[in-house]
Write an enzyme that holds these catalytic residues in place. Structure first.
Site, short mmCIF file in Angstrom:
data_model
loop_
_atom_site.label_atom_id
_atom_site.label_comp_id
_atom_site.label_asym_id
_atom_site.label_seq_id
_atom_site.Cartn_x
_atom_site.Cartn_y
_atom_site.Cartn_z
N ASP A 135 0.84 -1.20 0.00
CA ASP A 135 0.00 0.00 0.00
C ASP A 135 0.88 1.25 0.00
O ASP A 135 2.06 1.21 0.37
CB ASP A 135 -0.95 0.02 1.20
CG ASP A 135 -0.21 0.09 2.53
OD1 ASP A 135 0.70 -0.73 2.75
OD2 ASP A 135 -0.54 0.98 3.35
N ASP A 175 8.99 3.65 -1.07
CA ASP A 175 8.18 3.28 0.09
C ASP A 175 6.86 2.64 -0.36
O ASP A 175 5.89 3.33 -0.57
CB ASP A 175 7.91 4.53 0.93
CG ASP A 175 7.10 4.26 2.18
OD1 ASP A 175 7.06 3.10 2.64
OD2 ASP A 175 6.49 5.22 2.69
N GLU A 231 0.01 -0.79 5.82
CA GLU A 231 1.04 -0.19 6.66
C GLU A 231 0.85 1.30 6.82
O GLU A 231 1.02 1.86 7.91
CB GLU A 231 2.42 -0.48 6.06
CG GLU A 231 3.59 -0.13 6.98
CD GLU A 231 4.05 1.32 6.86
OE1 GLU A 231 4.81 1.77 7.74
OE2 GLU A 231 3.66 2.00 5.90
N GLU A 232 0.47 1.98 5.74
CA GLU A 232 0.40 3.44 5.78
C GLU A 232 -0.74 3.96 6.65
O GLU A 232 -0.73 5.12 7.05
CB GLU A 232 0.26 4.00 4.36
CG GLU A 232 1.44 3.70 3.43
CD GLU A 232 2.73 4.40 3.84
OE1 GLU A 232 2.75 5.09 4.87
OE2 GLU A 232 3.73 4.24 3.12
#
Length: 423
Positions: A77, A105, A139-140
């Site tokens: 993500d 990222d 994760e974000e």
């Protein structure tokens, strides 16, 4: 292999995989991450790497055999693209740089780890443990529900790394604590007060309205400079300035008195009663990041980064003592335990040795006040892909990674995976 690697990476980057959009039973973290996962698993099949998908809730690729697992935590993500890009956010390779949302990222490093696994599998090198690349999908958001699900239902790794931070290795991350300190608006000496945007950012604005001794309504507005809460000394806290202005104006406010006595000008907990420090991670930090009037209550939110060898209970005790003196209430609203692995232990030594052997850079492993994906699972540390001194463009417009660094990371991960699997 490199051409195939970059072609695959550009295809993955082209998928807009922001978590939390179009969530459904079939797409538990959103339709974008689900598409990215579908592509990643299809790629695994093409590369001849076995994979598992547990109904989209958690999935991984795996090589090797053995009773134990070395885990790699990557995530598919991304944050929203935003505006103002000069390069294609869906993937543009130019002038030795790969641009795109997720290039650094974390799609680039995640595929670097996957292709490193492919090379290792093709080499026939013996592996004493299985190596499992777990594909994160949220994760974000900071929720990490996928990794929580993994820990509840799947095999635990003995150790591993996340390719979502810096080289040569991050062996420690301070605990992250958030406290909401509250007092009634009535009797506060204030009509309204507010400042900052988030507890984990040094506030660059604050304002309040109050009645002066003559009964006239007055307003104070202050400005400062933002910085990350883990390094509050790099900012200029507007709430600090606001409280100093209230004290200077002679406003009778228990909040201003409390702030002046317990927080003002002190980033390391001395005034608060918790000047904690250790050799491994340094001094505790305090950031007064958020100030709000909420109905009939005034709330001040603190972000505290706790040294790795100290406990949240020590900070709780200091907060409680400081608040009881003024009759304020408090609540610990977030408690992320720190990450710590012995820098002289075999895992960190192996990771750093591999990095140095590939790059020739003798930089030392570090401890940080920020948080990485390593917090999602015990035994995980942050390892690359950014090299010391490189420009950090994560979450920014024109996010990019240097091609040579990404290829270097792939080589580093291949050697590191083999070392860890055979420790």
């Amino acid at each position: 292999m490199d051409d195939r690697f970059f072609a695959a990476l550009r295809s993955l980057i082209s998928i807009e995989s922001v978590a939390g959009v179009d969530v459904s039973e079939a797409h538990p973290y959103g339709s974008g991450p689900a598409l990215a996962l579908e592509y990643a698993l299809k790629l695994c099949g093409e590369l001849g790497i076995r994979y598992v998908n547990r109904d989209g809730k958690v999935a991984w690729a795996e090589i090797g055999s053995g009773d134990e697992i070395v885990a790699i935590l990557g995530h598919l993500d991304v944050v929203p693209v935003g505006s103002g890009w000069q390069h294609d956010p869906q993937g543009e390779l130019t002038d030795g740089r790969l641009y795109g949302r997720g290039a650094a990222d974390d799609k680039g490093p995640t595929l670097a780890a996957l292709f490193a696994m492919k090379e290792l599998q093709d080499s026939g090198a013996p592996l004493g443990r299985r190596v499992r690349l777990i594909f994160g999908q949220c994760e974000e958001t900071g929720d990490w529900a996928d990794m929580k699900y993994y820990l509840e239902h799947e095999e635990k790794p003995v150790f591993g790394f996340t390719p979502d931070a810096d080289f040569p290795a991050i062996y420690g991350e301070k605990g992250i604590l958030e406290y909401r300190i509250s007092l009634p608006l009535e009797g506060s000496g204030l009509i309204s007060v507010e400042g900052g945007e988030a507890s984990n950012v040094v506030p660059d604005w604050a304002r309040c309205t109050y009645l002066d001794a003559a009964g006239e309504q007055r307003t104070i507005v202050t400005s400062g400079k933002s910085a990350h809460a883990s390094t509050p000394e790099k900012g200029d806290n507007a709430i600090d300035k606001l409280m100093a202005a209230l004290v200077s104006a002679g406003v009778e406010s228990p909040l201003a008195d409390f702030y002046a006595k317990r927080l003002m000008g002190d980033y390391h907990g001395g005034k608060l009663g918790c000047p904690l420090c250790d050799e491994e991670s340094g001094r505790l930090t305090v950031n007064a990041g958020l100030l709000r009037t909420e109905g009939d209550t005034v709330t001040l939110t603190l972000d505290i980064r706790n040294p790795v060898t100290h406990t949240s209970a020590e900070v709780d005790a200091a907060i409680d003592a400081a608040c009881r003196e003024y009759g304020f209430t408090w609540k610990n609203t977030d408690n992320l335990p720190g990450v710590y692995m012995d820098r002289d232990g075999e895992v960190i030594r192996a990771l750093v040795d591999v990095y140095r052997s590939v790059t020739g850079d003798m930089s030392e492993p570090t401890v940080i006040g920020g948080g990485t994906y390593a917090r999602a699972m015990p035994g995980i540390v942050a390892y690359g892909p950014m090299r010391p001194g490189r420009e950090c463009t994560e979450h920014q417009r024109d996010e990019y990674v240097l091609v040579e660094d990404l290829l270097g990371a792939k080589e580093i991960y291949r050697r590191a995976i083999e070392r860890l699997a055979n420790l």
